[in-house]
Design a protein around this motif. Sequence first.
Motif, PDB file in Angstrom:
ATOM      1  N   ASP A  51       0.837  -1.197   0.000  1.00 61.13           N
ATOM      2  CA  ASP A  51       0.000   0.000   0.000  1.00 61.13           C
ATOM      3  C   ASP A  51       0.873   1.249   0.000  1.00 61.13           C
ATOM      4  OD1 ASP A  51      -2.713  -1.275   0.425  1.00 61.13           O
ATOM      5  OD2 ASP A  51      -1.628  -2.054   2.149  1.00 61.13           O
ATOM      6  N   ARG A  52       1.907   1.222   0.831  1.00 56.62           N
ATOM      7  CA  ARG A  52       2.874   2.320   0.889  1.00 56.62           C
ATOM      8  C   ARG A  52       4.280   1.751   0.712  1.00 56.62           C
ATOM      9  NH1 ARG A  52       3.575   4.764   5.604  1.00 56.62           N
ATOM     10  NH2 ARG A  52       2.556   3.146   6.853  1.00 56.62           N
ATOM     11  N   VAL A  53       5.203   2.593   0.244  1.00 54.69           N
ATOM     12  CA  VAL A  53       6.575   2.160  -0.005  1.00 54.69           C
ATOM     13  C   VAL A  53       7.546   3.172   0.592  1.00 54.69           C
ATOM     14  CG1 VAL A  53       8.335   1.762  -1.770  1.00 54.69           C
ATOM     15  CG2 VAL A  53       6.030   0.883  -2.105  1.00 54.69           C
ATOM     16  N   ALA A  54       8.599   2.651   1.221  1.00 52.87           N
ATOM     17  CA  ALA A  54       9.703   3.483   1.700  1.00 52.87           C
ATOM     18  C   ALA A  54      10.973   3.020   0.993  1.00 52.87           C
ATOM     19  CB  ALA A  54       9.861   3.366   3.212  1.00 52.87           C
ATOM     20  N   VAL A  55      11.677   3.955   0.365  1.00 51.29           N
ATOM     21  CA  VAL A  55      12.909   3.637  -0.360  1.00 51.29           C
ATOM     22  C   VAL A  55      14.098   4.012   0.517  1.00 51.29           C
ATOM     23  CG1 VAL A  55      14.241   4.019  -2.462  1.00 51.29           C
ATOM     24  CG2 VAL A  55      11.742   4.112  -2.537  1.00 51.29           C
ATOM     25  N   MET A  56      14.983   3.037   0.784  1.00 46.11           N
ATOM     26  CA  MET A  56      16.118   3.279   1.668  1.00 46.11           C
ATOM     27  C   MET A  56      17.424   3.318   0.883  1.00 46.11           C
ATOM     28  SD  MET A  56      15.470   1.190   5.216  1.00 46.11           S
ATOM     29  CE  MET A  56      16.866   2.055   5.969  1.00 46.11           C
ATOM     30  N   ARG A  57      18.305   4.200   1.327  1.00 52.03           N
ATOM     31  CA  ARG A  57      19.654   4.279   0.780  1.00 52.03           C
ATOM     32  C   ARG A  57      20.602   4.707   1.879  1.00 52.03           C
ATOM     33  NH1 ARG A  57      22.231   8.243  -3.915  1.00 52.03           N
ATOM     34  NH2 ARG A  57      23.977   6.868  -4.448  1.00 52.03           N
ATOM     35  N   GLN A  58      21.640   3.914   2.081  1.00 53.68           N
ATOM     36  CA  GLN A  58      22.670   4.215   3.078  1.00 53.68           C
ATOM     37  C   GLN A  58      22.061   4.530   4.440  1.00 53.68           C
ATOM     38  OE1 GLN A  58      25.040   7.298   1.257  1.00 53.68           O
ATOM     39  NE2 GLN A  58      25.942   5.899  -0.241  1.00 53.68           N
ATOM     40  N   GLY A  59      21.076   3.723   4.825  1.00 55.69           N
ATOM     41  CA  GLY A  59      20.500   3.826   6.151  1.00 55.69           C
ATOM     42  C   GLY A  59      19.398   4.837   6.322  1.00 55.69           C
ATOM     43  N   ARG A  60      19.095   5.601   5.293  1.00 54.61           N
ATOM     44  CA  ARG A  60      18.065   6.631   5.385  1.00 54.61           C
ATOM     45  C   ARG A  60      16.916   6.355   4.417  1.00 54.61           C
ATOM     46  NH1 ARG A  60      19.314  11.536   7.749  1.00 54.61           N
ATOM     47  NH2 ARG A  60      21.442  11.729   8.578  1.00 54.61           N
ATOM     48  N   ILE A  61      15.737   6.860   4.740  1.00 60.17           N
ATOM     49  CA  ILE A  61      14.611   6.804   3.807  1.00 60.17           C
ATOM     50  C   ILE A  61      14.696   8.041   2.913  1.00 60.17           C
ATOM     51  CG2 ILE A  61      12.110   6.928   3.570  1.00 60.17           C
ATOM     52  CD1 ILE A  61      11.860   5.304   6.104  1.00 60.17           C
ATOM     53  N   VAL A  62      14.907   7.812   1.603  1.00 58.51           N
ATOM     54  CA  VAL A  62      15.067   8.939   0.675  1.00 58.51           C
ATOM     55  C   VAL A  62      13.753   9.314   0.010  1.00 58.51           C
ATOM     56  CG1 VAL A  62      17.489   8.407   0.238  1.00 58.51           C
ATOM     57  CG2 VAL A  62      15.730   7.394  -1.230  1.00 58.51           C
TER      58      VAL A  62
ATOM     59  N   PRO B  11       2.443   6.592  -1.011  1.00 65.14           N
ATOM     60  CA  PRO B  11       1.633   5.531  -1.603  1.00 65.14           C
ATOM     61  C   PRO B  11       2.394   4.842  -2.731  1.00 65.14           C
ATOM     62  CG  PRO B  11       0.321   7.510  -1.260  1.00 65.14           C
ATOM     63  CD  PRO B  11       1.746   7.892  -0.979  1.00 65.14           C
ATOM     64  N   ALA B  12       2.249   3.525  -2.831  1.00 62.59           N
ATOM     65  CA  ALA B  12       3.054   2.755  -3.772  1.00 62.59           C
ATOM     66  C   ALA B  12       2.939   3.266  -5.209  1.00 62.59           C
ATOM     67  CB  ALA B  12       2.664   1.281  -3.703  1.00 62.59           C
ATOM     68  N   ASP B  13       1.721   3.513  -5.672  1.00 63.37           N
ATOM     69  CA  ASP B  13       1.545   3.940  -7.054  1.00 63.37           C
ATOM     70  C   ASP B  13       2.187   5.291  -7.321  1.00 63.37           C
ATOM     71  OD1 ASP B  13       0.222   1.636  -7.789  1.00 63.37           O
ATOM     72  OD2 ASP B  13      -1.785   2.457  -7.407  1.00 63.37           O
ATOM     73  N   GLU B  14       2.140   6.189  -6.351  1.00 66.27           N
ATOM     74  CA  GLU B  14       2.759   7.501  -6.537  1.00 66.27           C
ATOM     75  C   GLU B  14       4.270   7.383  -6.645  1.00 66.27           C
ATOM     76  OE1 GLU B  14       1.581  10.402  -3.699  1.00 66.27           O
ATOM     77  OE2 GLU B  14      -0.577  10.076  -4.001  1.00 66.27           O
ATOM     78  N   VAL B  15       4.864   6.583  -5.760  1.00 67.20           N
ATOM     79  CA  VAL B  15       6.318   6.425  -5.762  1.00 67.20           C
ATOM     80  C   VAL B  15       6.786   5.764  -7.060  1.00 67.20           C
ATOM     81  CG1 VAL B  15       8.268   5.279  -4.645  1.00 67.20           C
ATOM     82  CG2 VAL B  15       6.497   6.369  -3.254  1.00 67.20           C
ATOM     83  N   TYR B  16       6.045   4.746  -7.522  1.00 61.85           N
ATOM     84  CA  TYR B  16       6.468   4.014  -8.719  1.00 61.85           C
ATOM     85  C   TYR B  16       6.191   4.793 -10.009  1.00 61.85           C
ATOM     86  CZ  TYR B  16       7.678  -0.375  -6.396  1.00 61.85           C
ATOM     87  OH  TYR B  16       8.299  -1.337  -5.640  1.00 61.85           O
ATOM     88  N   ASP B  17       5.048   5.462 -10.078  1.00 58.54           N
ATOM     89  CA  ASP B  17       4.682   6.154 -11.312  1.00 58.54           C
ATOM     90  C   ASP B  17       5.346   7.519 -11.446  1.00 58.54           C
ATOM     91  OD1 ASP B  17       3.094   4.031 -12.035  1.00 58.54           O
ATOM     92  OD2 ASP B  17       1.240   4.932 -11.262  1.00 58.54           O
TER      93      ASP B  17
END
Length: 613
Positions: free
Chosen positions: A557-568, A572-578
Motif C-alpha cells: 500500500d505504501r513504499v519506503a525507499v532506503m539508501r545508506q541507512g536513510r529513507i530517501v 503511496p506505492a503507485d505515486e512512488v512508482y509512477d
Amino acid sequence: MSLVDVKDLTVEFGSLRAVDGLSFRLEQGGALALVGESGSGKSTVASALLGLHRGTGARVGGSVEVAGTDVEQASDEELRRLRGGKAAMVFQDPLSSLDPYYAIGDQIAEVYRVHARVSRRAARARAVEVLERVGIPDAPRRSRSRPHEFSGGMRQRALIAMALACEPALLIADEPTTALDVTVQAQILDLLHTLREETGMGLLLVTHDVGVAAESVDEVLVMRHGRAVEHGPVGTVLGTPGEPYTRELLAAVPRVDARRVTAGVAGEAGAAVVGPAGAVLESGVVAFESGGCVLESGAAALESAGSAREPGAVAFKSGGSVLESGEPAFESAESAREPGPVAHEPGGAALEPGAVVLEAIGLRREFGRGKKAFTAVDGVSLTIRRGETLGVVGESGSGKTTLGRMLVGLLEPTAGEIKPGGGVRPEVQMVFQDPVSSLNPRRSVGESIADPLRARGERDETRIRGRVTELLERVGLEGAHYDRYPHEFSGGQRQRVGIARALAADPRVIVCDEPVSALDVTTQAQVVALLGELQRELGLALVFVAHDLAVVRQVSDRVAVMRQGRIVESGPADEVYDNPQDPYTQQLLAAVPALDPEVAARRRATRRELAAA
C-alpha cells in the motif's frame, strides 16, 4: 560444429527422472536460457554439460557434446581439461563456491595454473587482469581480499573472473543473479553481455526469472518436469508464447509498471483477474483455468456469482484462495480491501481497521565503536497501520534488514524508539529470507512451529499439536507434516512453514525479510497470495522488505525507499512508482529487468552511456 549439442538427454536419480529426453543446440557465440520452475531440471542439465553427475550414482543417458568433447565418453583427464578450460560454470551462491580461507586472487590464479601451466607470478598477474576485466575496483589490492570482504555482487564478479581466466568457449551461469538487488543484477547482466561481445563466448543461462532471460539471451528453452515445453527466439517465446504453461509462467511474473489492482466485481472496469498462482493479471491479459487452458480473448475470466463454472475450472479470490462453489468471484472493492473484522488486544481495547499498530521514531543503529563505527540505519521514522503493507526497498547494504530486525526486537536501536499503537505493544514476528537456515534441521517442522506457543506458557501437548496442525493447514500444508523435517520440503513449502511459525504467536505485525527472493515466479506468487489472504482475514500489518521492486509494488500500500541507512522517498506505492522524485528511486526502477528484449536492449544502452559519462 555446434558449441553444445545435446540429444535425448535423460538424468535419473533413483526412481526420479529429473531430465527426460531433452535435446537442444547452442552455436558458437550464442546465448540460450533454460527457464522454468524449481524442480524443472534446469540445473541438472547444466551439471550434465560438464559431467558433474559422474560418480554420484545418477544415471545419465543420451549424448552431450561440449566444445568438441563427448562428455559421457570422455576420460577423467579429458573432463578436467573441459571444466574451466573450454567450458566454465558460475554457480548460484558465490559464497559457498569460494574457499573462505584463501584470497580471491590466489583462487583464480590456481585455476589458471591448472590449465595453463604457468609460473605463480604469471598466474597472479592473470588473476588481477581478469578481476579488472569484470569491474573490480583497485584489483591488485582487492585480489588479496578474502571472500567475506567482498559484497555479494563483487563475489559474483569474482566467480565470473575465475571462469574467464582460461578464456572458455562456453560460460554456464546457474542463477547468477538470484540473491542480488536490481542495480547489482543489472551490472552483472550487462557484464555478461559485454563479455560475450568482446570474447565471442557462448552463454548458457539457467534462471527462473523470465526478466533476466529477456535481458541476456537470444533463445529461450522453457522446461517443465524435465522436458522441453517451448523453445525459440527470446522475443517470440516471451512476446507470443505458444504453450499454455509458458503463458502461465509469464502471467505469474510481477510487473513493476503495473499498478496494484484492488478487487472489484467481475466484469467491472478495473476488476482484478487473479491467475492460478494468485498473481493479479492486468486488464486484457489472458486468464487461465486450473487445467491450463486459455480463455478466448474477450471471454469473461470469471463467471458471475450465479452462473455455473465449467467442471474443474477454478476461480480465485484477490488473496489467491480458491472460491467455493457458488461463492461470488470477487467481493466489492471496499470489502475486499477492508482488513478483516475489528480486532481486540489482550487488554480488551478495540483495534479499528487502519489504526496505528507500531510506530518507529528516529531509529538509529550503529555497529562497531570509535573510528570503525558504521551506521546501518540513520534517523528512520515510519508508521505501520493495521491491515496495510509497508514495502521497504533498496540495494543490499541500505539498512533494510537491520531496520526490520529492530522492529521485531532482534536488535536494540542505538537511538530512537519504537512505540506500540494504542499504548499496547503488539506481537511482532518475522519471516526470514532463508527458511533453510532459519529452521533447525534436527527438529521437525511441527516442533519449530510450536516454539512460540511454548514460549507463551502453553504446556498442554495435545492443544499444542492441535494448534500447530491448524496452522499447517492454514498455510496450505497438511497436518500430517508435523513430524517431517525441513529437508523433506521444497523451498516454497519451507517458507510456508516459516509463515506458520510467525502466526503461532498471534501477531499484529509480521516483518517479511526477502521472503520470496530465492523462489521461482509461480511459487513466489503463491507465497505472496498466501500472505495477502492471511492479512485480509486476520487484519495483519505487513512490513515487506525486499530488493525486488516488482514484487513490492504488487503487495504494498505504501513504499519506503532506503539508501545508506536513510529513507530517501516514501508514499503511496503507485505515486512512488509512477512518479519517483528522488534520483535514487529513478535509478532503481530503471534497473528492473524488462520482459521485452527490445526494451531491455535500450535500457542496457542507456546504462552504458551513463557509465561512460
